[in-house]
Design an enzyme around this catalytic site. Structure first.
Site, short mmCIF file in Angstrom:
data_model
loop_
_atom_site.label_atom_id
_atom_site.label_comp_id
_atom_site.label_asym_id
_atom_site.label_seq_id
_atom_site.Cartn_x
_atom_site.Cartn_y
_atom_site.Cartn_z
N LYS A 152 0.87 -1.26 -0.09
CA LYS A 152 -0.06 -0.09 0.15
C LYS A 152 0.89 1.39 0.17
CE LYS A 152 -4.37 -1.46 1.44
NZ LYS A 152 -5.50 -1.31 2.45
N LYS A 188 -6.93 -9.72 -6.71
CA LYS A 188 -8.23 -10.03 -5.99
C LYS A 188 -9.13 -8.84 -6.57
CE LYS A 188 -7.78 -7.98 -1.81
NZ LYS A 188 -8.21 -7.71 -0.31
N LYS A 192 -12.27 -2.83 -3.66
CA LYS A 192 -13.11 -1.69 -3.56
C LYS A 192 -12.10 -0.45 -4.23
CE LYS A 192 -14.39 -2.55 1.17
NZ LYS A 192 -13.05 -2.46 1.55
N1 AQP Z 1 -11.36 -10.21 -3.58
C1 AQP Z 1 -11.74 -10.76 -2.28
N2 AQP Z 1 -12.19 -11.91 -2.22
C2 AQP Z 1 -12.33 -12.44 -0.99
N3 AQP Z 1 -12.45 -11.94 0.21
C3 AQP Z 1 -12.38 -10.53 0.23
N4 AQP Z 1 -12.35 -9.81 0.98
C4 AQP Z 1 -11.82 -8.58 0.34
N5 AQP Z 1 -11.80 -8.58 -0.96
C5 AQP Z 1 -11.85 -9.92 -1.13
C6 AQP Z 1 -12.51 -9.92 2.43
O1 AQP Z 1 -13.26 -8.84 2.92
C7 AQP Z 1 -13.03 -8.68 4.24
C8 AQP Z 1 -12.94 -7.24 4.31
O2 AQP Z 1 -12.01 -6.52 3.53
P1 AQP Z 1 -11.52 -4.95 4.07
O3 AQP Z 1 -12.46 -3.96 3.39
O4 AQP Z 1 -11.25 -4.78 5.31
O5 AQP Z 1 -10.15 -4.73 3.17
P2 AQP Z 1 -9.65 -5.65 1.96
O6 AQP Z 1 -9.33 -6.79 2.15
O7 AQP Z 1 -8.51 -4.61 1.64
O8 AQP Z 1 -10.69 -5.20 0.97
P3 AQP Z 1 -10.67 -4.50 -0.50
O9 AQP Z 1 -12.10 -4.64 -0.99
O10 AQP Z 1 -9.73 -4.82 -1.30
O11 AQP Z 1 -10.44 -3.10 -0.04
P4 AQP Z 1 -9.51 -1.97 -0.24
O12 AQP Z 1 -9.48 -1.64 -1.85
O13 AQP Z 1 -10.15 -0.63 0.52
O14 AQP Z 1 -8.36 -2.34 0.42
C9 AQP Z 1 -11.63 -9.10 4.63
O15 AQP Z 1 -12.00 -10.35 5.52
C10 AQP Z 1 -10.94 -9.54 3.18
O16 AQP Z 1 -10.35 -10.92 3.38
#
Ligand code: AQP
Length: 337
Positions: free
Chosen positions: A113, A200, A203
């Site tokens: 990040k 993956k 968001k």
């Molecule tokens: N693509 C994914 N497949 C399976 N699980 C996922 N999670 C996120 N993306 C996937 C799971 O969602 C939970 C919360 O995620 P988060 O919002 O705390 O942060 P993250 O994992 O970084 O999710 P994003 O969507 O990728 O957010 P950004 O882009 O803001 O960093 C976790 O349990 C994660 O495993």
């Protein structure tokens, strides 16, 4: 029988997508049947990267509403907003002061990040895993559902609890913090981007076509799936090392249609994309339809949503405050009344 306690959360950093649902929230819905579940909207984590203050409150409420719309039941799960419980910030500070800096500098997610942020990396981004440790340790969580990318952070939370707090400030028969264990999630829960089957779904991907959000209308879902990256090969199969997009889209179809992998593998073995994509689009629209309907109802009853979050805050505070007091005492602070 005492039920194991589980804690988890999602950051309100944008619209929740299929990955957040299938990889996280769906599991919490199952867990609440036989575990003591705490789920929060981790808004303090959301500001570790630059954020839009005009959206944070709405995104937080939307995330909480989606938890409920996906089946989180406030009668069985404590649902709350992280920043509403001040003990998260307080325990984070106490843990900061005993956590070696080099433990944080080697966190893979920080390195990834930080690269994206350039010169704008905040101390908060480096400290993210300590805040996450505080989130977990505050509630004496026995188990924390973790995907691959959070394993290192959970390991850090365990090390802080064991080596830096219990060993130094507690006694063997009365540890100050419970050391949590990872709860390894079911297979196939990692959802990949629609535009790149090797990264993956996320968001924060600037390309909106890379993800399907839980609130996307049917025509947008159909359009995104139509444009999803594929390969020119006929016949669709799971687990082919050179066909990550095929694996991802078939996996989504297996879950969202409810048919499972074996049935889908034989149904799609000789299909082309033109035949498969409308099936996947229909299954996705049908799976999201009840969530979207419930979400709309919840957003029309805001006072009920606020009541749920207030109740969650009170339940969470009762547990969190006791932990902070225990740690304060262990660290030798003057008692407060
Ligand atoms: N693509 C994914 N497949 C399976 N699980 C996922 N999670 C996120 N993306 C996937 C799971 O969602 C939970 C919360 O995620 P988060 O919002 O705390 O942060 P993250 O994992 O970084 O999710 P994003 O969507 O990728 O957010 P950004 O882009 O803001 O960093 C976790 O349990 C994660 O495993």
């Amino acid at each position: 029988m005492v039920r194991s306690r589980v804690l988890s959360g999602v950051q309100p950093t944008g619209a929740l997508h299929l990955g957040n649902w299938l990889g996280a929230i769906r599991n919490w819905v199952d867990l609440q049947n036989d575990h003591d579940t705490f789920v929060c909207v981790v808004d303090l984590h959301a500001i570790t990267v630059p954020h839009d203050p005009a959206r944070l409150a709405d995104d937080t409420l939307t995330t909480a509403a989606l938890y409920l719309a996906c089946g989180i039941d406030p009668a069985r799960t404590t649902v709350f907003v992280q920043s509403h419980v001040a003990a998260h910030s307080e325990l984070c500070w106490l843990l900061n002061c005993v956590t070696p800096l080099n433990w944080l500098e080697r966190m893979i997610q920080f390195k990834e990040k930080a690269l994206k942020q350039g010169d704008n990396v905040s101390v908060g981004l480096l400290d993210y895993p300590v805040l996450m440790a505080a989130d977990i340790l505050l509630y004496d969580a026995d188990l924390v559902p973790v995907g691959e990318d959070q394993k290192q952070h959970l390991e850090l939370a365990r090390d802080i609890a064991q080596q830096r707090i219990n060993a130094r400030f507690g006694s063997e028969d009365a540890p100050l913090l419970k050391v949590p264990k990872p709860l390894i999630l079911k297979e196939g829960a990692r959802v990949m981007s629609l535009t790149d089957g090797r990264s993956k779904m996320s968001k924060s991907d600037p390309n909106e076509g890379s993800r399907i959000t839980l609130l996307d209308p049917p025509d947008l879902i159909t359009k995104k799936i139509k444009r999803a990256k594929t390969d020119p090969q006929m016949g669709l199969e799971f687990d082919h090392p050179d066909r990550p997009e095929t694996d991802n889209l078939l996996g989504l179809y297996a879950i969202l249609s409810g048919k499972g992998r074996d049935a889908v593998a034989s149904e799609c073995a000789s299909m082309g994309w033109g035949q498969f994509k409308p099936l996947l689009a229909d299954a996705t629209v049908a799976a999201l339809e009840p969530i979207q309907a419930r979400y709309r109802e919840l957003m029309n009853e805001r006072s009920e949503l606020e009541r749920v979050l207030n109740q969650g805050q009170q339940q969470a505070e009762a547990v969190a405050q006791a932990t902070v007091e225990r740690v304060r005492q262990g660290l030798g602070f003057l008692a407060r009344h």
